[in-house]
Design an enzyme around this catalytic site. Structure first.
Site, mmCIF file in Angstrom:
data_model
loop_
_atom_site.group_PDB
_atom_site.id
_atom_site.type_symbol
_atom_site.label_atom_id
_atom_site.label_comp_id
_atom_site.label_asym_id
_atom_site.label_seq_id
_atom_site.Cartn_x
_atom_site.Cartn_y
_atom_site.Cartn_z
ATOM 1 N N ASP A 1 0.815 -1.224 0.000
ATOM 2 C CA ASP A 1 0.000 0.000 0.000
ATOM 3 C C ASP A 1 0.850 1.277 0.000
ATOM 4 O OD1 ASP A 1 -2.159 -1.830 0.421
ATOM 5 O OD2 ASP A 1 -1.857 -1.705 2.584
ATOM 6 N N GLU B 1 -11.478 -0.366 -3.197
ATOM 7 C CA GLU B 1 -10.658 0.199 -2.118
ATOM 8 C C GLU B 1 -9.492 0.970 -2.733
ATOM 9 O OE1 GLU B 1 -9.319 -3.255 0.071
ATOM 10 O OE2 GLU B 1 -7.948 -3.871 -1.511
HETATM 11 O O1 FUB Z 1 -3.125 -3.691 3.397
HETATM 12 C C1 FUB Z 1 -4.397 -4.043 3.876
HETATM 13 C C2 FUB Z 1 -5.419 -3.770 2.861
HETATM 14 O O2 FUB Z 1 -5.135 -4.520 1.683
HETATM 15 C C3 FUB Z 1 -5.431 -2.349 2.370
HETATM 16 O O3 FUB Z 1 -6.034 -1.470 3.251
HETATM 17 C C4 FUB Z 1 -6.110 -2.530 1.083
HETATM 18 O O4 FUB Z 1 -6.069 -1.416 0.245
HETATM 19 C C5 FUB Z 1 -5.409 -3.733 0.537
HETATM 20 O O5 FUB Z 1 -4.200 -3.421 -0.074
#
Ligand code: FUB
Length: 334
Positions: free
Chosen positions: A20, A233
């Site tokens: 991320d 997301e």
């Molecule tokens: O890293 C945990 C979660 O996985 C993140 O918040 C999402 O965007 C995905 O990458």
């Protein structure tokens, strides 16, 4: 701690697992704010419980072909009074010489909230505010500071990110339903990310979080069944030739895509794909201009041989046409 000399499409950090990546240029230097994957043995059941993180490290690079230097641990969950677990994808911003580190974590009731921690240096350490930012929920904070100094927070994530649980405006748990089944289906409009302008203090919302519209080529909201294009997301906003580009991950279809708008809060119209699927389930990114080169920072699971909960950050140069169109990148490792 081991670290590597940066090269496109190659793990930037090899001593720990990172994911991320939110990249910025602060004071003429590149800073990357990733998650720190510790991993666990939980099954991937759509809840995200296999993404196990307790702290954050910041990495700095003098240039795109320099060593990624680990600036050390800048924040740990044990130092955040309101947080219980799961320090997921963060971001950072600056205003008037102060640096703000934004991070999600579950509160003591298991509800994801957004916290902010403050420091004097982009390399941290950061001191957390005593409580989470009032009015925040869900995951993946991204902060965009416009040329006029106004700052905006973007958040949201389906499934483990809990967006489905906020459909009434209150947190409603729906135990027993598996990933995605408690959200809209078929032709119903897909769930949307949320955003709000930040106050001048950068640690509080100037207005309640509101949804960000993402429309198709006919001006219609993207449908829940349109899983190749609908928001899942990983929000990010960049500005290019006066227009605003909201980019995100499509989650279970594994693309990074983007939409174009005239204002930081949209509405946005879907424009195309940035990145084809990588090795590993998730992909999450940032887009930043570094010395005249636009770059995509992203992650895959190359170092762990494909384990989704043990990821590594990378970058690749991005080709952006005058009209903002991004040439789709096919990752070297898939
Ligand atoms: O890293 C945990 C979660 O996985 C993140 O918040 C999402 O965007 C995905 O990458």
């Amino acid at each position: 701690m081991r670290h590597s000399v940066a090269q496109p499409n190659t793990p930037l950090v090899t001593g720990i697992y990172t994911a991320d990546p939110s990249a910025h240029v602060f004071d003429g230097k590149i800073y990357v704010y990733p998650s720190h994957d510790l991993g666990n043995d939980k099954e991937d059941d759509g809840s995200g419980d296999h993404f196990w993180m307790e702290d954050y490290h910041v990495f700095s690079l003098e240039s795109l072909d320099a060593e990624a230097v680990d600036e050390g641990e800048v924040l740990h969950v044990k130092d955040v009074p309101w947080a219980s677990e799961q320090m997921w994808a963060p971001d950072a911003a600056t205003k008037n010489g102060t640096y703000y580190f934004y991070f999600p974590a579950k509160d003591k009731d298991g509800i994801f909230r957004i916290g902010v921690a403050v420091g004097d240096s982009p390399a941290g350490p950061f001191t957390p505010e005593p409580d989470y930012m009032a009015g925040t929920f869900t995951i993946d904070p991204a902060v965009f500071v416009d040329d006029d100094g106004r700052a905006y927070l973007y958040v949201g994530g389906l499934w483990g990110g809990q967006l489905e649980k906020w459909q009434t405006g209150e947190f409603v748990d729906a135990p027993g339903l598996s990933a995605g089944e408690d959200g809209p289906q078929g032709d119903e409009p897909a769930l949307l990310p949320y955003a709000a302008e930040l106050n001048e203090d950068m640690v509080s919302l100037a207005e309640p979080l509101r949804t960000i519209e993402i429309r198709d080529e006919n001006g219609e909201p993207l449908k829940a069944s349109d899983t190749d294009r609908r928001f899942f997301e990983g929000s990010w906003v960049h500005k290019f030739n006066g227009k605003y580009y909201f980019s995100y991950s499509t989650g279970d279809t594994h693309y990074l895509v983007y939409a174009e708008g005239e204002t930081p809060l949209g509405p946005f119209t879907y424009k195309g794909r940035i990145l084809e699927p990588v090795l590993g389930w998730t992909t999450h990114h940032s887009i930043v201009e570094i010395d005249g080169t636009w770059c995509l920072f992203y992650h895959d699971s190359e170092l762990s041989g494909g384990k989704t909960q043990l990821r590594n950050i990378k970058y690749t140069p991005l080709e952006i046409a005058e009209d903002g169109t991004i040439t789709t990148v096919t990752p070297a490792v898939q």
